[in-house]
Write a protein that holds these residues in place. Structure first.
Motif, PDB file in Angstrom:
ATOM      1  N   LYS A 154      13.069  23.814  18.190  1.00 23.97           N
ATOM      2  CA  LYS A 154      13.908  22.866  17.577  1.00 23.97           C
ATOM      3  C   LYS A 154      15.068  23.688  17.140  1.00 23.97           C
ATOM      4  CE  LYS A 154      13.627  20.927  13.045  1.00 23.97           C
ATOM      5  NZ  LYS A 154      13.212  20.580  11.700  1.00 23.97           N
ATOM      6  N   GLN A 155      14.911  24.931  16.811  1.00 19.31           N
ATOM      7  CA  GLN A 155      16.065  25.767  16.071  1.00 19.31           C
ATOM      8  C   GLN A 155      17.143  26.043  17.457  1.00 19.31           C
ATOM      9  OE1 GLN A 155      14.434  29.314  14.719  1.00 19.31           O
ATOM     10  NE2 GLN A 155      13.541  28.420  12.957  1.00 19.31           N
ATOM     11  N   GLU A 158      18.906  22.602  17.796  1.00 19.42           N
ATOM     12  CA  GLU A 158      19.932  22.320  17.116  1.00 19.42           C
ATOM     13  C   GLU A 158      21.083  23.260  17.460  1.00 19.42           C
ATOM     14  OE1 GLU A 158      17.515  23.056  13.515  1.00 19.42           O
ATOM     15  OE2 GLU A 158      16.604  21.259  13.372  1.00 19.42           O
ATOM     16  N   GLU A 159      20.950  24.510  17.626  1.00 18.47           N
ATOM     17  CA  GLU A 159      22.081  25.134  18.034  1.00 18.47           C
ATOM     18  C   GLU A 159      23.063  24.694  19.096  1.00 18.47           C
ATOM     19  OE1 GLU A 159      22.966  29.881  19.128  1.00 18.47           O
ATOM     20  OE2 GLU A 159      21.169  29.373  18.397  1.00 18.47           O
ATOM     21  N   ARG A 162      24.931  21.570  17.979  1.00 18.05           N
ATOM     22  CA  ARG A 162      25.800  22.024  16.989  1.00 18.05           C
ATOM     23  C   ARG A 162      27.045  22.418  17.953  1.00 18.05           C
ATOM     24  NH1 ARG A 162      22.205  24.458  13.559  1.00 18.05           N
ATOM     25  NH2 ARG A 162      22.539  26.471  14.634  1.00 18.05           N
ATOM     26  N   PRO A 226      18.939  13.005  17.814  1.00 20.17           N
ATOM     27  CA  PRO A 226      18.585  14.504  17.908  1.00 20.17           C
ATOM     28  C   PRO A 226      16.732  14.676  18.111  1.00 20.17           C
ATOM     29  CG  PRO A 226      20.036  13.620  15.923  1.00 20.17           C
ATOM     30  CD  PRO A 226      19.561  12.415  16.702  1.00 20.17           C
ATOM     31  N   LYS A 230      15.548  17.224  20.936  1.00 17.35           N
ATOM     32  CA  LYS A 230      14.545  18.401  20.685  1.00 17.35           C
ATOM     33  C   LYS A 230      13.350  18.340  21.593  1.00 17.35           C
ATOM     34  CE  LYS A 230      16.540  18.392  16.121  1.00 17.35           C
ATOM     35  NZ  LYS A 230      16.151  18.050  14.611  1.00 17.35           N
TER      36      LYS A 230
END
Length: 294
Positions: A154-155, A158-159, A162, A226, A230
């Motif tokens: 997930k991290q 998200e990166e 972004r 989102p 993911k």
């Protein structure tokens, strides 16, 4: 011809290697079972979530407002390469690197010449391979497979989102191995961002449907898009993990078989060398006895 001691040492060495490859095969088999269960459980959920997103976005008036759907002229490209952290898994990592280089050559050759293709590496082997080739490795998620979880992936997702939303990249692709069976992995090079405009099958196969959104169309899409991305990346990582264990299990099985064949050849050489040494000693004894007699 090699001496008896050299052949004996090689037999001991090959025996030790065979024990290691057998152990690695058993470990890979145990990990494969868990990885296979995880991906089989994930596939229906990921497919259903993708269908839901396609259905909602096709009927939503504000679907095109999402920054993750913004289509721009492709100047800067990010390629997410999913490989393993360790080797000894046959051509698993090499095939991914080759597929990525082919994708760059066929789709992003102009951007690569300008140095506008960067690599987002999930796995050490992919990061090392592209760093050696002079590519900019934007981020490396190393040791992710040792503690594989949705939170870690997930991290990463998200990166990526972004960076795309901020305009740092105009296109994002994902290259990974899809698990088919122990001996077969299917390489995928799929577009990740921007999200393609999906057409709802209901519009072409049935009557048009008017959807009622609760709490609201915009709010649902803000949550759903989102989350779908993911899950899509998490599925790619799970597929790669299962494929890696299958490839390692196959490679170690083949290595064990090769070690067994090598042991047969070495034992044959050892017996021949030993017999030749015994024959030589007998001839020397007989020659010495004849010399004394004369």
């Amino acid at each position: 011809m090699a001496s008896l001691k050299e052949v004996r040492n090689r037999i001991v060495s090959v025996n030790s290697t065979q024990q290691i490859t057998k152990a690695m095969k058993m470990v890979a088999a145990a990990k494969l079972r868990r990885a296979q269960d995880n991906i089989l459980q994930m596939r229906p959920y990921a497919q259903k979530l993708g269908d839901m997103l396609a259905t909602v976005s096709s009927g939503a008036e504000t679907a095109a407002d999402s920054p993750l759907k913004t289509v721009r002229a492709v100047e800067k490209v990010l390629i997410v390469v999913v490989t393993s952290d360790r080797g000894l898994c046959g051509a698993f990592n090499t095939n991914i690197v080759k597929a990525t280089l082919q994708l760059i050559e066929l789709k992003y050759a102009a951007q690569a010449r300008r140095g506008n293709v960067e690599i987002f590496a999930i796995g050490k082997k992919g990061a090392e391979a592209f760093a050696r080739r002079g590519y900019t490795v934007h981020t490396t998620y190393a040791d992710l497979f040792g503690r594989l979880s949705f939170v870690a992936v997930k991290q990463a997702a998200e990166e990526i989102m972004r960076d795309f939303s901020s305009g740092r990249y105009d296109a994002v692709d994902v290259v990974y191995n899809e698990f088919k069976n122990v001996a077969t992995q299917i390489i995928h090079a799929d577009p990740y961002l921007p999200i393609a405009q999906e057409q709802n099958d209901a519009k072409t196969k049935g009557p048009e449907v008017n959807y009622i959104f609760e709490p609201g169309e915009e709010q649902i899409l803000e949550e759903l898009i989102p989350k779908s991305l993911k899950i899509q990346l998490y599925r790619a990582v799970l597929e790669s993990n299962a494929s890696e264990q299958g490839a390692r299990m196959t490679a170690m099985d083949k290595a064990t078989e090769n070690a067994q064949e090598l042991l047969k050849d070495l034992k044959l050489v050892y017996n021949r060398t030993r017999q030749a040494a015994i024959t030589k000693e007998i001839l020397e004894i007989v020659g010495g006895a004849e010399a004394l007699k004369n």
